[in-house]
Scaffold this motif. Structure first.
Motif, PDB file in Angstrom:
ATOM      1  N   SER A   1       0.839  -1.190   0.000  1.00 38.33           N
ATOM      2  CA  SER A   1       0.000   0.000   0.000  1.00 38.33           C
ATOM      3  C   SER A   1       0.869   1.234   0.000  1.00 38.33           C
ATOM      4  O   SER A   1       2.036   1.181   0.407  1.00 38.33           O
ATOM      5  CB  SER A   1      -0.908   0.014   1.218  1.00 38.33           C
ATOM      6  OG  SER A   1      -0.135   0.091   2.381  1.00 38.33           O
ATOM      7  N   GLY A   2       0.315   2.309  -0.453  1.00 36.90           N
ATOM      8  CA  GLY A   2       1.087   3.544  -0.452  1.00 36.90           C
ATOM      9  C   GLY A   2       0.222   4.700  -0.895  1.00 36.90           C
ATOM     10  O   GLY A   2      -0.964   4.545  -1.180  1.00 36.90           O
TER      11      GLY A   2
ATOM     12  N   LEU B   1      -4.304   7.151  -3.182  1.00 33.63           N
ATOM     13  CA  LEU B   1      -4.021   6.032  -2.294  1.00 33.63           C
ATOM     14  C   LEU B   1      -4.164   4.747  -3.087  1.00 33.63           C
ATOM     15  O   LEU B   1      -5.097   4.605  -3.867  1.00 33.63           O
ATOM     16  CB  LEU B   1      -5.027   6.004  -1.141  1.00 33.63           C
ATOM     17  CG  LEU B   1      -4.926   7.102  -0.126  1.00 33.63           C
ATOM     18  CD1 LEU B   1      -5.703   8.311  -0.550  1.00 33.63           C
ATOM     19  CD2 LEU B   1      -5.457   6.631   1.222  1.00 33.63           C
ATOM     20  N   TRP B   2      -3.249   3.817  -2.876  1.00 35.15           N
ATOM     21  CA  TRP B   2      -3.326   2.591  -3.660  1.00 35.15           C
ATOM     22  C   TRP B   2      -3.052   1.350  -2.815  1.00 35.15           C
ATOM     23  O   TRP B   2      -2.315   1.402  -1.818  1.00 35.15           O
ATOM     24  CB  TRP B   2      -2.372   2.633  -4.848  1.00 35.15           C
ATOM     25  CG  TRP B   2      -0.949   2.924  -4.521  1.00 35.15           C
ATOM     26  CD1 TRP B   2      -0.336   4.135  -4.572  1.00 35.15           C
ATOM     27  CD2 TRP B   2       0.066   1.998  -4.105  1.00 35.15           C
ATOM     28  NE1 TRP B   2       0.982   4.030  -4.223  1.00 35.15           N
ATOM     29  CE2 TRP B   2       1.265   2.725  -3.925  1.00 35.15           C
ATOM     30  CE3 TRP B   2       0.096   0.628  -3.867  1.00 35.15           C
ATOM     31  CZ2 TRP B   2       2.456   2.131  -3.530  1.00 35.15           C
ATOM     32  CZ3 TRP B   2       1.282   0.030  -3.468  1.00 35.15           C
ATOM     33  CH2 TRP B   2       2.446   0.788  -3.299  1.00 35.15           C
TER      34      TRP B   2
END
Lengths: 816, 194
Positions: free
Chosen positions: B89-90, B107-108
């Motif tokens: 995630s990041g 956001l992913w």
């Protein structure tokens, strides 16, 4: 997960033939004629959606099909059909004249999917306004028996409209909505929703009686309903409370500017709203006071139920709302601050609440001064513990760096720790460069101060080392015991060993000021040699050149002569003291060359000041071979002293060029004959060595430009101190003799050799007339004033022509 | 406000070049953006912008996985919770103009070969956005059987639409404690069961 099957589906959808598509349309129209729709229809609709969404270019449906879909959307009670028809219609062009009727009957439900279509297809602001008006009418006058969801989405719909067109709501509308928000936030029922009984036949009257709402930790709620309250079921106004709280901040931010003159949200309402927000904060604070018992509860219940995440989410929101409310009305600071301060006190020791502490820090920054509160502890957290311990949290990094960017001016003014905290802040960059380099591009200039410039430069150059160290630090934490069998990393062992601890601790320091760098830097680089192929370290190394450019561009604005001189010697020293990552060293050398040049152009006297260092560097023949890359291909247009000559320059020796160019009385009066001579001798020695034998094994032959620039530099120096001319001429004629014999060990290419020799001959003939040489190679400044091409007496080519009748003069201008 | 939600590939796709990404589902919220354009122009603009975002996320996922050095573990249907825990995630920052008019935070979540992405306004409550994204992803994985080889995300996009209408109505992030969330999830489950 993503299979070949999916790819081929998309391909089919894209490549469907027009005829086949038309057949499909008519089949679907037939299917939609009936009243009942089976799996086939659903299937067709799903396929239709895929076909329409698979291409960038929007298709138009046949009008009949379009009408059918529209009526399906508006009249069907099956959500799947609503969803599908809305999705399909959103991917197509609306037929003109087919716009949805905005003025629907207030009683008919506006389902979410219809609203979605409306929103995506509104063509104008006035449409949006009338849509808003209709929404608010239904909000105001809904019958109590109306379907629950009809009004629930009003707030999200309004909110989405607000994002782009806040002026779609009239003042009256804004007042209406504000009042309703207050109603829901403050006066939502505190009894549980009876809702549907789940017991079937056997639910007695007892089970139908709803009890009061409870807090997350089980205690019965106080006088407010908040988003943190739980119950078996929820009433409609409790749902509206949730939606209201969810959009509150956006609402306040959008309309606080609108309500400038007229109190659109009058003070009573505002304080009601604030009261409810403060209640959320205190409710959550009291819950957080009971954290230890919560831990115990967590063991029994699944993590998802009692996650502190929803707590944190609400706390963040509540603090942000309080902040924006206080920004607008400073008198509320005194009421709100104790609450926020109390929250800070409870959360500051627990790093898992770090993301809540950032909005609190923003609050302190905005209002701390007014409330005369000491904020030191907050900054210790933000600049100290957060970067040092949470550098690997991507979301925290993003938010903290955003906080810095937004408040840069204030921080620089009021928080002196900021500029000293770069060793800590750089940890975010060292850990996850690709994600945050953009933020650092914005922040770096503010971190460049005269006091810390040198230390910052060292830190930037050693960023890959910091990256490796952070990896080791984390690895050391996860695997505290050395792996048996000797499979452990050498660098990890070094990290743990007391002998080298100090080196790593220096890199991991939190604040600037304890020294520019360490003595045993080369030791550190050796210890970390195996890290040079770790992906994280390589990613980090790729961002350093960009940051160095920014650094140098900024440092010249804050540094005095002394500091710039110091920086030059740091550059020279560090060019051989870098972690050996492929391409990294080369890139850094390139950046150095560019900026060394700029520095010298800016302050030519630096060349004299630093002549010792420069000479030492230039006089080390080894540098010709190992640092040829340092100064490769600098293409640059010189506008120094109005000289309009384009010089294409590639060589190890722009330094050499620099020496040749700037070591002259016209640039600095301290430039004595002795200095020129010593410089000359150093360069002469190098040139002799380079042209007398093959390069040492393993090194490449120097580029021809290296040789020519050395020759030119010598010629220039000689032209300023005529005693040296015979020595140069002797060398140049020797060069001609040697090369006549054919190939030489120091130059492989025949063409290059010819070029070098030609250059040598040009210089040799120029030096035969010393005064001419002087005026050509070191033209006095006034020669380069713009009028030179108009002034026949001053124009360079004409002077040359006059003096030498040399037909090659143009080339001399362009091969300095 | 959430500007958009998309599901796209973060693995190499044979028909595309290495850096490109295939968008499998996208939904743009918000009204009044690009009002001066025709509807088809607006749609094209959205598609292009989201494609640009997908490419950036693809690259971010690749770099993040490279840097962490973790091995991708294939999970099978039934292991959705594990897949989510293992997900990378990041968050990315998109500057104003690249490609949206204002600055955006992206956001992913990278779950094996697919990325789940939320494009938000930067002042948004990112903690809430992160939680919502994880929730959405879990539901998508479960209800669309995404851990299997199926292509349901392409043909069952109405399920995602309904999911979004409950958990992220018109792009509104909701403060749902577990009880509220349960209530909504019951509705979603009822829909999916049909």
């Amino acid at each position: 997960m993503y299979s070949h099957g999916s790819e081929s589906l998309i391909k089919q959808a894209r490549e469907i033939q027009e005829s086949e598509l038309q057949k499909f349309y008519s089949r679907l129209v037939k299917q939609l004629h009936g009243r009942e729709f089976g799996h086939e229809t659903i299937d067709s609709l799903q396929r239709l959606h895929l076909i329409l969404s698979a291409t960038k270019y929007t298709r138009t449906l046949p009008p009949e099909l379009q009408k059918k879909l529209l009526s399906l959307l508006l009249s069907s009670s099956v959500e799947q059909l609503q969803a599908l028809s809305s999705a399909v219609l959103r991917e197509t062009l609306p037929l003109s004249g087919q716009e949805l009727n905005y003025n629907q009957d207030a009683n008919s439900s506006l389902n979410s999917h219809t609203a979605a279509l409306l929103l995506s297809q509104t063509g104008s602001r006035s449409d949006l306004s009338s849509f808003c008006a209709q929404l608010l009418r239904s909000l105001d006058s809904r019958s109590p028996e109306g379907p629950a969801h009809s009004v629930l989405h009003t707030l999200p719909i309004l909110n989405t409209i607000l994002s782009h067109s806040p002026d779609c709501l009239t003042e009256d509308h804004v007042t209406l909505v504000s009042k309703k928000l207050v109603d829901w936030l403050r006066y939502a029922s505190t009894q549980q929703g009876g809702g549907t009984s789940s017991g079937g036949f056997f639910t007695g009257p007892r089970s139908r009686q709803p009890g009061p709402i409870a807090e997350l930790d089980g205690t019965v709620s106080g006088d407010f309903f908040t988003v943190l309250c739980v119950g078996q079921g929820f009433t409609e106004d409790q749902w509206m409370n949730v939606y209201s709280f969810s959009m509150l901040r956006h609402w306040l931010l959008t309309y606080h500017t609108v309500s400038n003159g007229n109190t659109t949200v009058d003070t009573d309402d505002r304080s009601e709203v604030d009261g409810s927000v403060v209640s959320v904060v205190s409710a959550t604070s009291s819950s957080s006071r009971l954290l230890p018992p919560k831990e115990r509860l967590r063991e029994k219940l699944p993590l998802t139920l009692l996650s502190p995440l929803s707590l944190c989410q609400c706390l963040v929101e509540a603090v942000c709302i309080l902040d924006s409310v206080c920004v607008e009305d400073a008198s509320l600071v005194f009421k709100a601050f104790p609450c926020v301060k109390g929250l800070y006190g409870r959360l500051s020791s627990d790093l898992s609440f770090a993301r809540v502490l950032l909005p609190i820090a923003q609050f302190y920054l905005n209002h701390g001064e007014m409330a005369a509160v000491d904020c030191e502890c907050v900054w210790k957290l933000v600049f100290g513990r957060f970067p040092a311990e949470l550098f690997s949290d991507a979301f925290l990094a993003h938010e903290l760096l955003r906080f810095l960017r937004l408040n840069l001016a204030t921080l620089q003014l009021r928080v002196p720790q900021y500029t000293r905290s770069f060793p800590n802040l750089l940890k975010f960059l060292a850990w996850d460069s690709p994600a945050v380099v953009d933020d650092f591009v914005d922040l770096l200039p503010s971190l460049v101060t005269a006091g810390t410039a040198v230390e910052l430069l060292h830190s930037l150059l050693d960023l890959p080392c910091l990256s490796a160290t952070l990896v080791l630090q984390l690895r050391s934490t996860y695997f505290p015991i050395a792996e048996p069998g000797g499979r452990g990393l050498l660098s990890l062992e070094a990290f743990r060993s007391p002998t080298y601890r100090g080196l790593f601790l220096f890199l991991l320091r939190g604040e600037a000021g304890s020294g520019d760098t360490i003595d045993r830097l080369s030791t550190l680089h050796q210890l970390l040699a195996e890290a040079s192929d770790w992906p994280r370290v390589i990613q980090c190394a790729q961002t350093v050149p960009v940051l160095l450019h920014i650094y140098f561009n900024t440092v010249v604005t804050v540094a005095d002569e002394k500091l710039l001189a110091h920086l030059i010697s740091v550059l020279l020293e560090r060019s051989s003291l870098l972690l050996n990552i492929p391409k990294y060293v080369k890139e850094i050398h390139r950046v150095f060359s560019c900026h060394l040049l700029r520095l010298c152009k800016l302050r030519p006297s630096l060349v004299v000041d630093q002549s010792h260092e420069l000479l030492e560097f230039a006089g080390t023949t080894a540098n010709v071979y190992s640092k040829e890359e340092i100064f490769t291909h600098v293409v640059w247009k010189l506008c120094v002293q109005n000289r309009d000559i384009e010089i294409i320059f590639s060589s190890w020796g722009f330094q050499v060029w620099v020496l040749g160019e700037y070591l002259s009385v016209s640039c600095d009066s301290r430039c004595s004959v002795a200095l020129i001579t010593s410089c000359f001798e150093a360069l002469e020695a190098v040139l002799f060595e380079v042209t007398s034998s093959a390069p040492p094994s393993g090194e490449a032959r120097p580029a021809p430009r290296v040789i020519t620039s050395l020759m030119s530099a010598l010629a220039k120096l000689a032209s300023r101190s005529h005693d040296l001319i015979p020595r140069v001429s002797l060398f140049l004629s020797k060069l001609r003799t040697v090369t006549r014999g054919g190939s030489v060990p120091w130059c492989s290419n025949e063409e290059d050799l010819v070029a070098i020799v030609t250059r040598g001959e040009e210089l040799w003939s120029l030096l035969k007339a010393p005064s001419v040489a002087q005026s050509v190679l070191t033209p006095p400044p006034h020669v380069n004033t713009p009028q030179w091409h108009r002034d026949t007496n001053v124009a360079m080519p004409l002077r040359l022509y006059t003096h030498t009748h040399n037909h090659d003069t143009p080339s001399l201008l362009f091969h300095t | 406000m959430v500007h958009s939600f998309l599901i796209h590939t973060v693995c190499p796709v044979s028909a595309l070049s290495a850096a490109e990404s295939r968008v499998l589902y996208s939904r743009v919220f918000g009204a009044g953006e690009g009002l001066e354009l025709r509807p088809d122009e607006r749609r094209l603009l959205h598609t292009e912008k989201l494609l640009a975002v997908a490419r950036q996320v693809r690259s971010a996922v690749a770099l993040s996985r490279d840097a962490s050095g973790r091995v991708l573990v294939e999970t099978v249907p039934g292991e959705e919770v594990v897949a989510l825990q293992e997900a990378d995630s990041g968050v990315l920052r998109l500057r104003a103009g690249e490609p949206f008019p204002g600055e955006m935070s992206v956001l992913w979540l990278g779950v094996q070969s697919l990325g789940f992405t939320l494009v938000c306004e930067p002042h948004e409550n990112l903690l809430l956005a992160e939680g919502t994204l994880r929730n959405l992803t879990r539901h998508c994985l479960e209800h669309l059987h995404m851990l299997g080889p199926g292509s349901e995300v392409l043909l069952r996009s109405d399920r995602i639409d309904v999911l979004l209408s409950r958990l992220l109505p018109h792009g509104q992030l909701l403060f749902l404690n577990h009880r509220f969330a349960q209530s909504l999830e019951k509705e979603v489950a009822a829909y999916m069961a049909k």
